[in-house]
Design a protein around this motif. Structure first.
Motif, PDB file in Angstrom:
ATOM      1  N   ALA A 210       0.813  -1.214   0.000  1.00  0.00           N
ATOM      2  CA  ALA A 210       0.000   0.000   0.000  1.00  0.00           C
ATOM      3  C   ALA A 210       0.846   1.265   0.000  1.00  0.00           C
ATOM      4  O   ALA A 210       0.512   2.241  -0.665  1.00  0.00           O
ATOM      5  CB  ALA A 210      -0.926  -0.006   1.221  1.00  0.00           C
ATOM      6  N   ARG A 231      -4.648  -0.072  -5.969  1.00  0.00           N
ATOM      7  CA  ARG A 231      -5.979   0.310  -5.482  1.00  0.00           C
ATOM      8  C   ARG A 231      -7.057  -0.638  -6.032  1.00  0.00           C
ATOM      9  O   ARG A 231      -7.981  -1.024  -5.308  1.00  0.00           O
ATOM     10  CB  ARG A 231      -6.275   1.758  -5.853  1.00  0.00           C
ATOM     11  N   PHE A 234      -6.870  -4.024  -3.986  1.00  0.00           N
ATOM     12  CA  PHE A 234      -7.471  -4.042  -2.649  1.00  0.00           C
ATOM     13  C   PHE A 234      -8.968  -3.732  -2.668  1.00  0.00           C
ATOM     14  O   PHE A 234      -9.631  -3.837  -1.629  1.00  0.00           O
ATOM     15  CB  PHE A 234      -6.719  -3.098  -1.713  1.00  0.00           C
ATOM     16  N   VAL A 247      -5.189  -7.564   3.954  1.00  0.00           N
ATOM     17  CA  VAL A 247      -5.345  -6.183   3.499  1.00  0.00           C
ATOM     18  C   VAL A 247      -4.446  -5.298   4.358  1.00  0.00           C
ATOM     19  O   VAL A 247      -4.027  -5.702   5.450  1.00  0.00           O
ATOM     20  CB  VAL A 247      -6.822  -5.715   3.589  1.00  0.00           C
ATOM     21  N   PRO A 248      -4.120  -4.085   3.906  1.00  0.00           N
ATOM     22  CA  PRO A 248      -3.313  -3.181   4.716  1.00  0.00           C
ATOM     23  C   PRO A 248      -3.990  -2.866   6.052  1.00  0.00           C
ATOM     24  O   PRO A 248      -5.218  -2.956   6.186  1.00  0.00           O
ATOM     25  CB  PRO A 248      -3.206  -1.918   3.850  1.00  0.00           C
ATOM     26  N   LEU A 251      -6.958  -0.438   5.959  1.00  0.00           N
ATOM     27  CA  LEU A 251      -8.188  -0.991   5.394  1.00  0.00           C
ATOM     28  C   LEU A 251      -8.839  -1.961   6.376  1.00  0.00           C
ATOM     29  O   LEU A 251     -10.071  -2.001   6.504  1.00  0.00           O
ATOM     30  CB  LEU A 251      -7.895  -1.676   4.066  1.00  0.00           C
ATOM     31  N   ARG A 268     -12.116   3.345  -0.070  1.00  0.00           N
ATOM     32  CA  ARG A 268     -11.280   2.404   0.681  1.00  0.00           C
ATOM     33  C   ARG A 268      -9.950   3.066   1.003  1.00  0.00           C
ATOM     34  O   ARG A 268      -9.278   3.572   0.100  1.00  0.00           O
ATOM     35  CB  ARG A 268     -11.041   1.131  -0.127  1.00  0.00           C
ATOM     36  N   LEU A 270      -6.071   2.989   2.066  1.00  0.00           N
ATOM     37  CA  LEU A 270      -4.928   2.067   2.036  1.00  0.00           C
ATOM     38  C   LEU A 270      -3.845   2.468   3.036  1.00  0.00           C
ATOM     39  O   LEU A 270      -2.979   1.656   3.366  1.00  0.00           O
ATOM     40  CB  LEU A 270      -4.331   2.012   0.627  1.00  0.00           C
ATOM     41  N   THR A 271      -3.888   3.720   3.504  1.00  0.00           N
ATOM     42  CA  THR A 271      -2.912   4.173   4.504  1.00  0.00           C
ATOM     43  C   THR A 271      -3.663   4.807   5.670  1.00  0.00           C
ATOM     44  O   THR A 271      -4.831   5.199   5.537  1.00  0.00           O
ATOM     45  CB  THR A 271      -1.936   5.206   3.916  1.00  0.00           C
TER      46      THR A 271
END
Length: 285
Positions: A210, A231, A234, A247-248, A251, A268, A270-271
């Motif tokens: 991510a 992106r 995920f 998943v990260p 998320l 969504r 990711l960070t």
């Protein structure tokens, strides 16, 4: 410099030990300047894919293109030499690649192999020390007297000293504590950006994917099962479930919050920064 796999299959052989079709019918293109994560379960063929790129593993069928160099099962020594000059490879514990009496001699080994002059080598070593944050006071020390993080920087600097266009990294921060891991991955990402490299990195950590990668190659059973931007990956829960991909962290937290609230955020995250911004924008905090 793009990398192309055209209907590639490969066998593994070490002495009398042979395993056929560890890679099967790979077709993919990695674009110049991209940062691609290579992910999938243990034994999926991720490390073997990286070895194809610098000719440590040759295709039994099909062809691999690295820039203008194309090689097959019968690749010439000259073609492999060209590829290995362009491709810098770091194995899972790159410090295991150190061997010389001093840091300077370790960094000079690759350039000497590619016939750089001593003056060019000296200039190159100065450059890679700056790029990797190695203090020049360490150059006359034994690499084995350094800390684990310093040794890894020296090993990566030795790879960069050959001035590759492509970096292939097999879990380059394996075994490091979280702070040292972040320092190494941040350094590699900064190098990727500053030097406009094409980078492929095997990782099991979805936060690495991510934070650093543009695209991801998903491998299983020696095949490429998906190749898409991070992106999109995920957002594809069916694909994540099918290949048992995590998943990260951000998320995962988002999904827990959504389940507790009975609502979904618009995007969504990711960070953690994306998650915080999303929560604020939609009035959840």
């Amino acid at each position: 410099m793009n990398i192309t796999f055209n209907r590639v299959s490969a066998n593994y052989q070490l002495g009398p030990i042979k395993q056929e079709n560890i890679l099967r019918d790979l077709t993919a293109e990695v674009l110049p300047g991209s940062f691609t994560a290579v992910i999938g379960p243990t034994g999926a063929g991720k490390s073997s894919l990286l070895k194809l790129i610098n000719g440590l593993l040759l295709p039994s069928v099909g062809e691999v293109s690295v820039g203008e160099v194309v090689f097959t099962a019968k690749a010439s020594k000259e073609a492999l030499k060209q590829v290995r000059k362009r491709v810098g490879m770091a194995f899972q514990f790159p410090e295991h690649q150190l061997f010389a009496d001093t840091v300077y001699e370790d960094l000079a080994f690759g350039p000497r192999n590619f016939n750089m002059s001593e003056k060019e080598i000296e200039t190159t070593i100065k450059e890679v020390c700056q790029l990797t944050g190695i203090d020049r006071s360490l150059l006359e020390r034994s690499p084995f007297s350094l800390s684990g993080g310093q040794q890894r920087r020296v090993a990566i600097a030795g790879i960069l000293a050959t001035k590759p266009d492509i970096l292939v990294l097999d879990e380059p921060a394996a075994g490091l504590d979280p702070e040292a891991k972040k320092q190494i991955l941040d350094m590699l990402y900064d190098l990727h950006t500053a030097e406009k490299l094409t980078t492929l990195m095997v990782t099991h950590d979805m936060d690495d994917v991510a934070y650093y990668a543009d695209d991801a190659i998903v491998m299983a059973e020696g095949q490429i099962k998906a190749h898409q931007d991070v992106r999109t990956l995920f957002a594809n829960q069916d694909l994540l479930d099918q290949y048992q991909l995590d998943v990260p962290t951000a998320l995962s937290l988002q999904q827990q919050l959504e389940a507790a609230k009975g609502q979904r955020l618009k995007n969504r995250a990711l960070t953690l920064t994306e998650l915080a911004n999303g929560l604020i924008e939609e009035g959840w905090v």
